[in-house]
Scaffold this active site. Structure first.
Site, PDB file in Angstrom:
ATOM      1  N   HIS A 140       1.229   6.061  10.454  1.00 34.60           N
ATOM      2  CA  HIS A 140       0.559   6.585   9.259  1.00 34.60           C
ATOM      3  C   HIS A 140      -0.842   7.091   9.612  1.00 34.60           C
ATOM      4  CE1 HIS A 140       3.137   3.620   6.744  1.00 34.60           C
ATOM      5  NE2 HIS A 140       3.508   4.835   6.387  1.00 34.60           N
TER       6      HIS A 140
ATOM      7  N   ARG B  17       6.802   9.928   7.596  1.00 30.31           N
ATOM      8  CA  ARG B  17       7.052   9.357   6.268  1.00 30.31           C
ATOM      9  C   ARG B  17       6.622  10.277   5.116  1.00 30.31           C
ATOM     10  NH1 ARG B  17       7.637   3.730   6.875  1.00 30.31           N
ATOM     11  NH2 ARG B  17       8.762   3.451   8.833  1.00 30.31           N
TER      12      ARG B  17
ATOM     13  N   CYS C  46      -2.500  -2.226   4.544  1.00 30.61           N
ATOM     14  CA  CYS C  46      -1.204  -2.025   3.913  1.00 30.61           C
ATOM     15  C   CYS C  46      -0.722  -3.199   3.079  1.00 30.61           C
ATOM     16  CB  CYS C  46      -0.159  -1.624   4.942  1.00 30.61           C
ATOM     17  SG  CYS C  46       0.084  -2.818   6.196  1.00 30.61           S
TER      18      CYS C  46
ATOM     19  N   GLU D 169       0.821  -1.223   0.000  1.00 36.12           N
ATOM     20  CA  GLU D 169       0.000   0.000   0.000  1.00 36.12           C
ATOM     21  C   GLU D 169       0.851   1.268   0.000  1.00 36.12           C
ATOM     22  OE1 GLU D 169      -1.853   1.220   3.853  1.00 36.12           O
ATOM     23  OE2 GLU D 169      -3.588   1.623   2.628  1.00 36.12           O
ATOM     24  N   ASP D 170       2.012   1.189   0.644  1.00 36.19           N
ATOM     25  CA  ASP D 170       2.803   2.414   0.804  1.00 36.19           C
ATOM     26  C   ASP D 170       3.443   2.899  -0.488  1.00 36.19           C
ATOM     27  OD1 ASP D 170       2.273   2.754   3.527  1.00 36.19           O
ATOM     28  OD2 ASP D 170       3.689   1.163   4.018  1.00 36.19           O
TER      29      ASP D 170
ATOM     30  N   ARG E  74      12.987   1.714   1.882  1.00 33.67           N
ATOM     31  CA  ARG E  74      11.815   1.231   1.144  1.00 33.67           C
ATOM     32  C   ARG E  74      11.705   1.805  -0.277  1.00 33.67           C
ATOM     33  NH1 ARG E  74       6.396   0.637   4.243  1.00 33.67           N
ATOM     34  NH2 ARG E  74       6.193  -0.648   2.390  1.00 33.67           N
TER      35      ARG E  74
HETATM   36  C1  CIR Z   1       7.300   0.382   7.916  1.00 33.79           C
HETATM   37  O1  CIR Z   1       7.673   0.859   8.979  1.00 33.79           O
HETATM   38  O2  CIR Z   1       7.386   0.981   6.854  1.00 33.79           O
HETATM   39  C2  CIR Z   1       6.761  -1.041   7.925  1.00 33.79           C
HETATM   40  N1  CIR Z   1       7.446  -1.815   8.900  1.00 33.79           N
HETATM   41  C3  CIR Z   1       5.277  -1.026   8.194  1.00 33.79           C
HETATM   42  C4  CIR Z   1       4.493  -0.326   7.136  1.00 33.79           C
HETATM   43  C5  CIR Z   1       3.025  -0.440   7.338  1.00 33.79           C
HETATM   44  N2  CIR Z   1       2.338   0.236   6.306  1.00 33.79           N
HETATM   45  C6  CIR Z   1       1.095   0.689   6.402  1.00 33.79           C
HETATM   46  O3  CIR Z   1       0.477   0.566   7.442  1.00 33.79           O
HETATM   47  N3  CIR Z   1       0.582   1.291   5.353  1.00 33.79           N
END
Ligand code: CIR
Length: 252
Positions: free
Chosen positions: A160, A130, A247, A65-66, A85
């Site tokens: 988030h 982020r 996510c 999702e990110d 990432r």
């Molecule tokens: C992070 O810190 O980027 C990952 N460990 C977790 C990301 C979770 N993403 C989300 O909830 N959209």
């Protein structure tokens, strides 16, 4: 039919980014099994799941999702706020290019899809560790011409925006008011998480069903009291990596 783009759990998930949680062991086979059950749930709810391969060099890539925001008109490929990432976006961009024209967030903008809550044509974006104001400005200039409004939302205490608020019904938001001020969202009906379940605000609304973590029984009872239909999944292993149910997919 909807397409759900997912990404296999990376064998290096144990090296994931962590911001608000202490690192604890993550059992890889359990994470993979729970992720497969999540994908099966998306299929039951009418999605065709398209799974991208994982990459040992990308511990967090399961949290697809990110990496993008998919709208009817375009897909915006993000520039994730965590440097570790950034490499995740290339494979997602390639997959999405089959379905949508692509737009891109450019440096020095940063944006994580987990920070974007879409309510119709209104996009709320968490100003988080982020997603920065330049990323939000770029999103606004890309999507304003398509009729979207983009509004930055202050957050405190969570990773988030969608850790703090998600849509669970046609006119209902599920909110943790300690992490975001619900007044920002105006006239929407609101249900609050149980105070003992701060991580319970992340739910995935899909075809009138709410995909929801089994761990939050108190908040689940509040949702059921509203007549919402829950589809509970055990997401406990990836929760140790600070991941929720929104996510792990991009729904097209
Ligand atoms: C992070 O810190 O980027 C990952 N460990 C977790 C990301 C979770 N993403 C989300 O909830 N959209």
């Amino acid at each position: 039919m909807k397409i759900a783009l997912t990404r296999r759990v990376s064998p290096s998930i144990i090296d994931c980014e962590l911001t608000h949680l202490e690192r604890q062991p993550i059992d890889y086979p359990t994470a993979v099994r729970q992720h497969a059950a999540y994908e099966a749930c998306l299929e039951d709810l009418g999605c065709q799941v398209q799974q991208l391969p994982s990459d040992p060099g990308m511990p967090d890539s399961v949290f697809i999702e990110d990496t993008a925001l998919v709208l009817d008109e375009v897909a915006v490929i993000t520039r994730p706020g965590a440097e570790s990432r950034r490499g995740e976006t290339a494979a997602v961009a390639e997959a999405l290019s089959a379905y949508r024209p692509l737009r891109f967030i450019e440096p020095p903008g940063t944006l994580d899809g987990g920070d974007i809550l879409r309510l119709g044509k209104n996009l709320y974006v968490g100003v988080s560790g982020r997603s920065n104001t330049e990323g939000i400005r770029q999103l606004s200039s890309l999507l304003g011409p398509l009729g979207y409004t983009v509004q930055g939302v202050p957050l405190s205490g969570c990773l988030h925006l969608k850790s703090a608020v998600t849509q669970v019904g046609g006119d209902i938001l599920l909110v943790n008011p300690r992490w975001v001020d619900p007044a920002v969202f105006g006239a929407w009906r609101r249900v609050e998480v149980d105070p003992q379940e701060p991580y319970a605000a992340n739910a995935l609304l899909l075809s009138e069903a709410v995909v929801y973590p089994a761990a939050y029984a108190r908040t689940a009872a509040r949702l059921e009291q509203l007549g919402l239909s829950l589809y509970q999944v055990d997401a406990s292993e990836l929760a140790k990596a600070e991941g929720g149910v929104t996510c792990c997919s991009l729904i097209l």
